[in-house]
Motif scaffolding. Sequence first.
Motif, PDB file in Angstrom:
ATOM      1  N   ARG A  58      39.665   3.027  61.752  1.00 50.14           N
ATOM      2  CA  ARG A  58      38.900   2.309  61.124  1.00 50.14           C
ATOM      3  C   ARG A  58      38.938   1.057  62.002  1.00 50.14           C
ATOM      4  N   ALA A  59      40.013   0.445  62.196  1.00 51.72           N
ATOM      5  CA  ALA A  59      40.150  -0.856  63.425  1.00 51.72           C
ATOM      6  C   ALA A  59      39.117  -0.598  64.452  1.00 51.72           C
ATOM      7  N   ILE A  60      39.189   0.439  65.268  1.00 55.38           N
ATOM      8  CA  ILE A  60      38.321   0.860  66.195  1.00 55.38           C
ATOM      9  C   ILE A  60      36.982   0.862  65.924  1.00 55.38           C
ATOM     10  N   GLU A  61      36.620   1.397  64.933  1.00 51.57           N
ATOM     11  CA  GLU A  61      35.238   1.673  64.590  1.00 51.57           C
ATOM     12  C   GLU A  61      34.646   0.256  64.157  1.00 51.57           C
ATOM     13  N   ILE A  62      35.367  -0.624  63.511  1.00 56.60           N
ATOM     14  CA  ILE A  62      34.828  -1.927  63.198  1.00 56.60           C
ATOM     15  C   ILE A  62      34.777  -2.807  64.186  1.00 56.60           C
ATOM     16  N   LEU A  63      35.778  -2.691  64.875  1.00 53.22           N
ATOM     17  CA  LEU A  63      35.785  -3.451  66.278  1.00 53.22           C
ATOM     18  C   LEU A  63      34.335  -2.880  67.230  1.00 53.22           C
ATOM     19  N   GLY A  64      33.965  -1.703  67.170  1.00 52.39           N
ATOM     20  CA  GLY A  64      32.820  -1.215  67.967  1.00 52.39           C
ATOM     21  C   GLY A  64      31.822  -1.822  67.408  1.00 52.39           C
ATOM     22  N   ILE A  65      31.392  -1.520  66.204  1.00 54.52           N
ATOM     23  CA  ILE A  65      30.112  -2.250  65.521  1.00 54.52           C
ATOM     24  C   ILE A  65      30.095  -3.750  65.664  1.00 54.52           C
ATOM     25  N   LEU A  66      31.131  -4.422  65.666  1.00 57.53           N
ATOM     26  CA  LEU A  66      31.149  -5.979  66.053  1.00 57.53           C
ATOM     27  C   LEU A  66      30.832  -6.069  67.362  1.00 57.53           C
ATOM     28  N   ASP A  67      31.335  -5.360  68.492  1.00 59.62           N
ATOM     29  CA  ASP A  67      31.053  -5.449  69.826  1.00 59.62           C
ATOM     30  C   ASP A  67      29.513  -5.608  70.164  1.00 59.62           C
ATOM     31  N   LYS A  68      29.127  -3.898  69.428  1.00 64.12           N
ATOM     32  CA  LYS A  68      27.549  -3.942  69.654  1.00 64.12           C
ATOM     33  C   LYS A  68      26.717  -4.790  69.107  1.00 64.12           C
ATOM     34  N   SER A  69      27.014  -5.656  68.176  1.00 64.39           N
ATOM     35  CA  SER A  69      26.327  -6.806  67.669  1.00 64.39           C
ATOM     36  C   SER A  69      26.573  -7.968  68.313  1.00 64.39           C
ATOM     37  N   ASN A  70      27.395  -8.060  69.513  1.00 66.75           N
ATOM     38  CA  ASN A  70      27.866  -9.133  70.232  1.00 66.75           C
ATOM     39  C   ASN A  70      28.424 -10.201  69.411  1.00 66.75           C
ATOM     40  N   PHE A  71      29.257  -9.986  68.357  1.00 61.69           N
ATOM     41  CA  PHE A  71      30.021 -10.758  67.476  1.00 61.69           C
ATOM     42  C   PHE A  71      31.177 -11.421  68.305  1.00 61.69           C
ATOM     43  N   GLN A  72      31.214 -12.836  68.533  1.00 66.57           N
ATOM     44  CA  GLN A  72      32.343 -13.261  69.218  1.00 66.57           C
ATOM     45  C   GLN A  72      33.581 -13.788  68.447  1.00 66.57           C
ATOM     46  N   GLY A  73      34.760 -13.772  69.028  1.00 65.97           N
ATOM     47  CA  GLY A  73      36.026 -14.097  68.343  1.00 65.97           C
ATOM     48  C   GLY A  73      36.502 -12.940  67.622  1.00 65.97           C
ATOM     49  N   VAL A  74      36.537 -11.809  67.911  1.00 63.43           N
ATOM     50  CA  VAL A  74      37.122 -10.933  67.231  1.00 63.43           C
ATOM     51  C   VAL A  74      38.471  -9.902  68.211  1.00 63.43           C
ATOM     52  N   LEU A  75      39.317  -9.925  67.482  1.00 59.59           N
ATOM     53  CA  LEU A  75      40.441  -8.973  68.583  1.00 59.59           C
ATOM     54  C   LEU A  75      41.216  -8.061  67.574  1.00 59.59           C
ATOM     55  N   ALA A  76      41.427  -6.882  68.232  1.00 61.07           N
ATOM     56  CA  ALA A  76      42.049  -5.911  67.472  1.00 61.07           C
ATOM     57  C   ALA A  76      43.431  -5.560  68.128  1.00 61.07           C
ATOM     58  N   ILE A  77      44.616  -5.338  67.419  1.00 59.84           N
ATOM     59  CA  ILE A  77      45.680  -4.799  67.846  1.00 59.84           C
ATOM     60  C   ILE A  77      46.152  -3.633  67.076  1.00 59.84           C
ATOM     61  N   ILE A  78      46.384  -2.597  67.917  1.00 61.11           N
ATOM     62  CA  ILE A  78      46.606  -1.110  67.356  1.00 61.11           C
ATOM     63  C   ILE A  78      47.888  -0.473  67.787  1.00 61.11           C
ATOM     64  N   ASP A  79      48.315   0.634  67.089  1.00 56.53           N
ATOM     65  CA  ASP A  79      49.317   1.220  67.592  1.00 56.53           C
ATOM     66  C   ASP A  79      48.984   2.271  68.843  1.00 56.53           C
ATOM     67  N   ALA A  80      49.645   2.327  69.909  1.00 56.48           N
ATOM     68  CA  ALA A  80      49.186   3.197  70.958  1.00 56.48           C
ATOM     69  C   ALA A  80      49.261   4.588  70.471  1.00 56.48           C
ATOM     70  N   ASP A  81      50.253   5.014  69.833  1.00 55.38           N
ATOM     71  CA  ASP A  81      50.605   6.391  69.627  1.00 55.38           C
ATOM     72  C   ASP A  81      50.561   7.069  70.811  1.00 55.38           C
ATOM     73  N   PHE A  82      49.990   8.083  71.168  1.00 53.93           N
ATOM     74  CA  PHE A  82      49.903   8.783  72.447  1.00 53.93           C
ATOM     75  C   PHE A  82      49.074   8.353  73.466  1.00 53.93           C
ATOM     76  N   ASP A  83      48.421   7.267  73.402  1.00 53.74           N
ATOM     77  CA  ASP A  83      47.280   6.947  74.119  1.00 53.74           C
ATOM     78  C   ASP A  83      47.815   6.513  75.480  1.00 53.74           C
ATOM     79  N   HIS A  84      48.873   5.833  75.561  1.00 49.16           N
ATOM     80  CA  HIS A  84      49.482   5.636  76.841  1.00 49.16           C
ATOM     81  C   HIS A  84      49.698   6.804  77.827  1.00 49.16           C
ATOM     82  N   LEU A  85      49.896   8.075  77.151  1.00 47.64           N
ATOM     83  CA  LEU A  85      50.116   9.166  77.907  1.00 47.64           C
ATOM     84  C   LEU A  85      48.781  10.184  78.213  1.00 47.64           C
ATOM     85  N   ALA A  86      47.527   9.452  77.899  1.00 43.75           N
ATOM     86  CA  ALA A  86      46.356  10.186  78.294  1.00 43.75           C
ATOM     87  C   ALA A  86      45.552   9.094  79.126  1.00 43.75           C
TER      88      ALA A  86
END
Length: 284
Positions: free
Chosen positions: A56-84
């Motif tokens: 949900r955090a990634i999706e919200i960030l993606g929507i805001l990025d597409k609208s060029n919304f400034q001043g938003v940052l997301a910190i999420i758990d890596a889970d297995f992302d660093h292995l991929a």
Amino acid sequence: MMDYLFADRDANAIQLRRSTFLGTFLLVEGSSDKTFYEYFTDKVTCQLVSTSGKYRAIEILGILDKSNFQGVLAIIDADFDHLATLPDHSPNLIRTDTHDLETMLIDSPAFDKVLAEFGSEEKINKFGQDVRVAILQAALPVGYLRWISQLNGLNLTFSDIKFSKFVDEQTLSMDELKLIQEVKNKSQALSLNREDLQQRLKDRKNDKHDRWQICCGHDLVEILSLGLRKAIGSAKTSDVEPNLLERSLRLAYEVAYFCQTQIYLSVRTWESKNPPFRVLRNEI
């Protein structure tokens, strides 16, 4: 589709808040993450938003990025992302150094404080091995099984599994077949072949994998909770419940530990690239 609609609604809510707040919006996964990161953030320049989950955090960030919304940052758990090998991601997205927030806490001196508080020095000395290493080793098969489930779309259930059914309370050693059976039962996936899952575990294991990326922090805490009752302590079950231990780890985590993390460096880099937006307190 429904998840995206919720994300769109949440993104719109953040955009509306811009009229009354000109600072940074920091997206985090849940309430415990919000509690943790609030300690390090400047409440005047940064507002935290709990998003009810990583994707949900990634999706919200993606929507805001597409609208060029400034001043938003997301910190999420890596889970297995660093292995991929991941596709290019948003410059406004930061992942935890290790698998998740809880593994970062356990990989810090906060763990030693909690162990000293709830453990028995005599039992820890008799245990004969580094406690942190022991719980990592015990949690490794659970982590690999989680990864296998994700990679192969098995949809296995790990919530509410009873670690006492496959972890020896005296030695903290793991019985993989009992683990697999417990997960099968919780998942109501009795058609899955137990020996096949064990072979998949064997095939997936690799000594080159960083255990801090494989192991899930909640699993480590569950095993620690078991150990503090017998192997490395004599605590009452109610005193070392996993939720209480996670809270104790957060409370024991100091600013100095946070400043040694990649998350800290990444946030400071983001701040330098996105003036005038700020996240962290000046004194950190």
